[in-house]
Design an enzyme around this catalytic site. Structure first.
Site, PDB file in Angstrom:
ATOM      1  N   GLY B  43       0.823  -1.212   0.000  1.00  0.00           N
ATOM      2  CA  GLY B  43       0.000   0.000   0.000  1.00  0.00           C
ATOM      3  C   GLY B  43       0.855   1.260   0.000  1.00  0.00           C
ATOM      4  CG  HIS B  44       3.256   2.203   3.424  1.00  0.00           C
ATOM      5  ND1 HIS B  44       3.175   1.024   4.131  1.00  0.00           N
ATOM      6  CD2 HIS B  44       2.768   3.162   4.241  1.00  0.00           C
ATOM      7  CE1 HIS B  44       2.670   1.273   5.329  1.00  0.00           C
ATOM      8  NE2 HIS B  44       2.403   2.552   5.426  1.00  0.00           N
ATOM      9  CD  GLU B 155      -9.334   7.287  -2.100  1.00  0.00           C
ATOM     10  OE1 GLU B 155      -9.882   6.170  -2.241  1.00  0.00           O
ATOM     11  OE2 GLU B 155      -9.514   8.250  -2.866  1.00  0.00           O
ATOM     12  CD  GLN B 160      -3.586   9.866   8.567  1.00  0.00           C
ATOM     13  OE1 GLN B 160      -3.320   9.547   9.718  1.00  0.00           O
ATOM     14  NE2 GLN B 160      -2.987   9.321   7.521  1.00  0.00           N
TER      15      GLN B 160
END
Lengths: 287, 287
Positions: B43-44, B155, B160
């Site tokens: 994801g990162h 997302e 956040q």
């Protein structure tokens, strides 16, 4: 732009401001910034000249920030005279005036607040608890909008200068915060837009503030007990004709903390706020 | 720098970071930024690749921010593996890793806080009241430190993302905030560093979260009463084996406000937080 340019541009939007600053950056110019609430006097113009010494191009802002006034304060009557201010700024070497509307600064949906502990505690905050919250947000915004190399603030608002410096450091805002000495009239009265509210007899009282602080500063520097120094200064102000004294306090110069042993043991500042008629004046001196 | 550079530099100080970015700026490069807490997963890396599409140079940060953890939370055990993270970042096209110490980010005397109302109200805040205060300060700092043209956030942490976007806009931080879609495993589980805490049976439960939200999103889009949609999803999560559900809620997509009439009437998002064993998972979907 020359000292007496009649054609200093005025940016009304953040976009227009940034376009101008970006253009300067492309040409290799450095940029300095002086935020004001308008109603300019020689004190402000000194800040503009100082800014001109520190960078190739000077931006000044005129914005009467509603979030730093409480409901009972003088937001509505705070003097506004943009054309005059613009002429004074141009004459002092300002290259761009940023004069946004309230809607440009605080559009619908605005919900962010900034709180600075440390130097904002006590003094002004005891009497204007909303004040530094309003200052911190608007200064964070202005610094990020202009993205200057350096911003110049007056030492007249010494606690504000310490709060702004702390905030900029804590949030890593990449603009150096510089303080410039307070300008005074021939009688020692610190120049302030609010001096315009004073009648002649009130002016005579107001002009005693600096002298009382200077005398107290000498005693404090002499390591006299601060409780007594502050008490004497307090009663001297009342004797001089001030109707109410919000505070007279000697604090550590960098973080505005009280001296733990009640005597000056490090660089110090004496700060005061007092009322003449309906006008609240502040002043401060190095000890 | 090439996709597989073995020599990606690591900046430990804000000064070193700014020197590197300034050098790039002088060469005319644009800069993008991906903030992380390390323990990197696909994801990162997707965020890093997205950042690489949007600018010439990519900075990623790895900083486990103590101010967004409460005393009882997993700050101490949060996975830290910098060498592995650095290799993954270099492989994904990152040009500079910014990995400051806690002392570099929060030196003695640090006293500033940032609060974002609006999108930070409710949802995560009801269960982690300290969380967005910590996020707002550290992201404000990181954005001002890096001064990128664009910053990419996942997302996965949708609330956040909305809080950061609102803060950056309100404080006029001159970095565009971009959201990138959540990466999922073959079973729909959103990738998260905290998935590493899950046992095999817990993983089976965790993989139901996305399906329950997808089903609820269809009902919500069908303008079914949100109170019933949320209640059903809540009980479906418990049936699936989650031990506790902090919230399941359908909100307006942009500001996360509830729908005043209890049905979806504008772009919407469904968001949830639920516990499997000692692990708290969050997820969200467009409605």
């Amino acid at each position: 732009m020359s000292e007496n340019s009649p054609s200093m541009p005025i940016a009304r939007s953040v976009d227009a401001l940034r376009t101008a600053v970006r253009d300067w950056r492309r040409q290799g110019f450095t940029v300095s910034f002086v935020p004001t609430m308008g109603a300019l006097h020689e004190g402000h113009l000194t800040l503009v000249r100082e800014a001109g010494q520190r960078a190739d191009k000077v931006v000044a802002s005129v914005f009467v920030n509603p979030t730093q006034f409480a409901a009972h304060e003088d937001l509505g009557t705070y003097p506004r005279r943009e054309a005059e201010d613009a002429a004074l700024l141009a004459g002092a070497g300002c290259d761009l005036l940023f004069a946004p509307t309230v809607g440009e600064m605080y559009p619908d949906g605005f919900v962010t607040s900034v709180a600075v502990g440390g130097p904002s505690q006590g003094l002004e905050t005891d009497f204007r608890p909303h004040f530094f919250g309003g200052v911190a947000v608007v200064v964070a915004k202005l610094l990020n909008q202009v993205q200057a190399d350096v911003a110049v603030f007056g030492e007249k608002d010494y606690q504000q200068l310490m709060v702004v410096r702390r905030m900029a450091r804590d949030l890593d805002i990449p603009t150096a915060i510089v303080g410039a000495p307070t300008m005074r009239d021939g009688h020692g009265l610190a120049l302030s837009s609010r001096n315009a509210y004073l009648s002649e007899p009130e002016l005579d009282v107001a002009r005693c503030l600096n002298g009382v602080l200077a005398e107290a500063a000498i005693k404090a520097a002499d390591r006299r007990p601060l409780a007594a120094v502050e008490r004497d200064a307090y009663s001297d102000l009342l004797k001089a004709g001030f109707e109410r004294v919000d505070y007279v306090a000697v604090r550590q110069a960098d973080n505005l903390a009280p001296f733990p042993n009640g005597v000056v043991e490090a660089p110090a500042r004496i700060l005061a706020a007092a009322w003449v008629g309906k006008t609240r004046l502040i002043d401060n001196l190095a000890v």
